[in-house]
Scaffold this motif. Sequence first.
Motif, PDB file in Angstrom:
ATOM      1  N   SER A 101      16.592 -42.372  -8.341  1.00 16.71           N
ATOM      2  CA  SER A 101      17.827 -41.964  -8.910  1.00 16.71           C
ATOM      3  C   SER A 101      17.424 -41.602 -10.276  1.00 16.71           C
ATOM      4  O   SER A 101      17.035 -42.632 -11.110  1.00 16.71           O
ATOM      5  CB  SER A 101      18.939 -43.017  -8.797  1.00 16.71           C
ATOM      6  N   GLN A 126      18.747 -38.659 -13.921  1.00 22.05           N
ATOM      7  CA  GLN A 126      19.691 -37.927 -14.543  1.00 22.05           C
ATOM      8  C   GLN A 126      19.168 -36.698 -14.756  1.00 22.05           C
ATOM      9  O   GLN A 126      17.969 -36.359 -14.637  1.00 22.05           O
ATOM     10  CB  GLN A 126      20.091 -38.380 -16.020  1.00 22.05           C
ATOM     11  N   THR A 181      19.417 -32.874  -5.479  1.00 20.78           N
ATOM     12  CA  THR A 181      19.440 -34.056  -4.878  1.00 20.78           C
ATOM     13  C   THR A 181      19.429 -33.892  -3.222  1.00 20.78           C
ATOM     14  O   THR A 181      20.128 -33.017  -2.697  1.00 20.78           O
ATOM     15  CB  THR A 181      20.938 -34.708  -5.085  1.00 20.78           C
ATOM     16  N   GLN A 233      14.241 -40.053  -0.709  1.00 24.36           N
ATOM     17  CA  GLN A 233      15.509 -39.750  -1.435  1.00 24.36           C
ATOM     18  C   GLN A 233      15.542 -39.468  -2.796  1.00 24.36           C
ATOM     19  O   GLN A 233      14.961 -40.483  -3.606  1.00 24.36           O
ATOM     20  CB  GLN A 233      16.480 -40.858  -1.074  1.00 24.36           C
ATOM     21  N   THR A 273      17.715 -38.702  -5.902  1.00 23.84           N
ATOM     22  CA  THR A 273      19.175 -38.225  -6.444  1.00 23.84           C
ATOM     23  C   THR A 273      19.171 -38.029  -7.774  1.00 23.84           C
ATOM     24  O   THR A 273      18.712 -38.845  -8.677  1.00 23.84           O
ATOM     25  CB  THR A 273      20.044 -39.458  -6.106  1.00 23.84           C
ATOM     26  N   VAL A 274      19.851 -36.804  -8.225  1.00 29.00           N
ATOM     27  CA  VAL A 274      19.850 -36.497  -9.762  1.00 29.00           C
ATOM     28  C   VAL A 274      21.378 -36.419 -10.183  1.00 29.00           C
ATOM     29  O   VAL A 274      22.189 -35.748  -9.394  1.00 29.00           O
ATOM     30  CB  VAL A 274      19.382 -34.962  -9.682  1.00 29.00           C
ATOM     31  N   SER A 275      22.022 -37.177 -10.975  1.00 29.47           N
ATOM     32  CA  SER A 275      23.084 -37.359 -11.686  1.00 29.47           C
ATOM     33  C   SER A 275      23.475 -36.596 -12.882  1.00 29.47           C
ATOM     34  O   SER A 275      22.725 -36.608 -13.630  1.00 29.47           O
ATOM     35  CB  SER A 275      23.744 -38.564 -11.613  1.00 29.47           C
TER      36      SER A 275
END
Length: 125
Positions: A11, A13, A90, A120, A122-124
Amino acid sequence: QVQLTDSGGGSVQTGDSLRLSCGVSGYIGRRYCVSWFRQAPGKEREEVGRIDINDRTTYADFVKGRFTISRANAENALYLQMNDLKPEDTAVYYCAADLARTRCFYLVTTDFGYWGQGTQVTVSS
């Protein structure tokens, strides 16, 4: 028996970087075509890019300039360097290999007989 093991997801950013790895174990002959795919929840699987035995690469338009595929022959490892990550990146990322055919860049998805388990990303924002 040939097995692919992909790893390195996490995960992050927006704007961060990740490097995914794909380890290939078993017999590797003179034919080598490995591709990275990704699949986001509720969306169809799409190809990120691929690399052949001569380290030639192709990339999907949506990752050109940001992602780089490379290969380390000594350890039969494949890498996907992902820079400037965006939320739309993502997805679960998979490496897939064909070790029998020629003309790597003419192969279609169903030609890849070996697949990793997926990792997995995940980019927020």
